[in-house]
Design an enzyme around this catalytic site. Structure first.
Site, PDB file in Angstrom:
ATOM      1  CE1 TYR A   1       1.238  -0.292   4.339  1.00 23.69           C
ATOM      2  CE2 TYR A   1       0.278   1.897   4.305  1.00 23.69           C
ATOM      3  CZ  TYR A   1       1.080   0.950   4.909  1.00 23.69           C
ATOM      4  OH  TYR A   1       1.730   1.256   6.071  1.00 23.69           O
TER       5      TYR A   1
ATOM      6  CG  HIS B   1      -0.168 -20.677   3.174  1.00 25.12           C
ATOM      7  ND1 HIS B   1      -1.316 -21.249   3.662  1.00 25.12           N
ATOM      8  CD2 HIS B   1       0.429 -20.063   4.218  1.00 25.12           C
ATOM      9  CE1 HIS B   1      -1.410 -20.990   4.951  1.00 25.12           C
ATOM     10  NE2 HIS B   1      -0.356 -20.262   5.314  1.00 25.12           N
TER      11      HIS B   1
ATOM     12  CE  LYS C   1       3.421   3.238   3.030  1.00 23.96           C
ATOM     13  NZ  LYS C   1       3.463   3.237   4.484  1.00 23.96           N
TER      14      LYS C   1
ATOM     15  CG  LEU D   1       8.693   2.327   4.345  1.00 22.04           C
ATOM     16  CD1 LEU D   1       8.396   1.122   3.451  1.00 22.04           C
ATOM     17  CD2 LEU D   1       7.410   3.070   4.651  1.00 22.04           C
TER      18      LEU D   1
HETATM   19  N1  PMP Z   1       8.329   3.671   8.605  1.00 23.44           N
HETATM   20  C1  PMP Z   1       7.161   3.024   8.707  1.00 23.44           C
HETATM   21  C2  PMP Z   1       7.139   1.690   9.358  1.00 23.44           C
HETATM   22  C3  PMP Z   1       5.980   3.607   8.218  1.00 23.44           C
HETATM   23  O1  PMP Z   1       4.808   2.956   8.301  1.00 23.44           O
HETATM   24  C4  PMP Z   1       6.025   4.896   7.661  1.00 23.44           C
HETATM   25  C5  PMP Z   1       4.763   5.568   7.173  1.00 23.44           C
HETATM   26  N2  PMP Z   1       4.437   5.176   5.894  1.00 23.44           N
HETATM   27  C6  PMP Z   1       7.272   5.535   7.552  1.00 23.44           C
HETATM   28  C7  PMP Z   1       8.398   4.896   8.040  1.00 23.44           C
HETATM   29  C8  PMP Z   1       7.394   6.896   6.902  1.00 23.44           C
HETATM   30  O2  PMP Z   1       7.246   6.784   5.511  1.00 23.44           O
HETATM   31  P1  PMP Z   1       6.673   7.979   4.637  1.00 23.44           P
HETATM   32  O3  PMP Z   1       7.523   9.169   4.931  1.00 23.44           O
HETATM   33  O4  PMP Z   1       6.815   7.500   3.251  1.00 23.44           O
HETATM   34  O5  PMP Z   1       5.259   8.174   5.048  1.00 23.44           O
END
Ligand code: PMP
Length: 285
Positions: free
Chosen positions: A31, A100, A145, A201
């Site tokens: 997402y 699965h 993500k 992320l």
């Molecule tokens: N780390 C995690 C685990 C997140 O869920 C998010 C939010 N999407 C972020 C970092 C920050 O990412 P972004 O700046 O792209 O929203």
């Protein structure tokens, strides 16, 4: 409200997601949340690229090009007359009998997107927030993500129950990120944050902050911070699409620096606001 469902725009009560959709049963999908300011998307290209990458990493074949998908989201904004807010978009591997193993090629990915309310967390940005330190028990592909957010959800709830705004996750004493944000420490004017590898992320806001640091002579170092090192930080902050840049003034009972938002954080907040204004300047529609 109009919802984008596989290239079509539907009213909420017309949307039917299959009981055996793999997103529903396995969290088998990815997402994005994209922020909208003044009727324009912010950092659309970066979000789209990450979305495509996340889908590729879990071997979902997106049936659209970036250009097509961007056009669909723009139409979604127009139909919903979204001015300030966000768009949530997800794709799952689609609906098939619950097994699965990946379903056959005839199973089509299910792509949905719809507007969500989002507004600047003005108070938190002004006064700063506290975090609560928790063990990072998530899987080893946090760079994707993924819809599987159980580790993040449990951490956020635990932090909230302890009176904190966000969790600060660590693996064996090395800080990774927040439950839904990236984390940064500031020492002697330099910004430190976890390298963009499989353990975090790579936030779109993080990419923008890195760019702003480089353009403004602030050293940006991808170096891990330890939980013990928190006491010697001058400042700290978190970033995310919905939080933007929020100062961190406390981690559990420990103050960060003076316990008030610091000058480097303030400068980055200002630069980030200016970047939003610049990139989402009102365009004739
Ligand atoms: N780390 C995690 C685990 C997140 O869920 C998010 C939010 N999407 C972020 C970092 C920050 O990412 P972004 O700046 O792209 O929203």
């Amino acid at each position: 409200m109009y919802i984008l469902v596989n290239g079509e725009y539907k009213k909420r009560d017309e949307v039917a997601i299959d009981l055996e959709d793999r997103g529903h049963q396995f969290g088998d999908g990815v997402y994005e949340v994209i922020r909208v300011y003044d009727g324009a998307f912010f950092a659309m290209k970066e979000h789209m690229e990450r979305f495509i990458r996340s889908a590729e990493e879990i071997k979902i074949d997106l049936p659209y090009t970036i250009g097509e998908l961007t056009g669909q989201l723009e139409e979604l904004l127009r139909l919903n007359k979204t001015e300030d807010g966000g768009i949530y978009m997800q794709v799952t591997r689609g609906a098939a009998a619950r097994k699965h193993l990946f379903p056959g090629k005839d199973t089509r990915p299910e792509l949905t997107a719809y507007p969500i309310p989002c507004s600047k967390p003005a108070k938190e940005q002004e006064v700063g927030i506290s975090l609560s330190l928790l063990e990072d028990v998530r899987w080893l592909r946090c760079d994707i993500k993924s819809l599987n957010l159980l580790g993040n959800v449990l951490a956020k709830q635990e932090a909230h129950d302890r009176g904190a705004y966000e969790a600060l996750l660590h693996r064996s004493g090395m800080i990774t990120e927040g439950s839904s944000s990236n984390f940064y420490g500031v020492k002697n004017g330099s910004v430190f944050t976890h390298p963009a590898n499989n353990l975090i992320l790579n936030g779109v806001t993080r990419m923008k902050v890195e760019e702003l640091c480089r353009q403004n002579g602030i050293e940006f170092l991808e170096e891990r911070l330890s939980t013990e090192g928190l006491v010697s930080l001058d400042e700290a902050f978190i970033t995310s699409t919905t939080s933007e840049v929020i100062p961190v003034i406390k981690v559990d009972e420990g103050k960060i620096g003076e316990g008030i938002p610091g000058p480097v954080t303030r400068k980055l907040q200002k630069l980030f606001d200016e970047l939003i204004a610049k990139e989402t300047k009102v365009v004739e529609k």
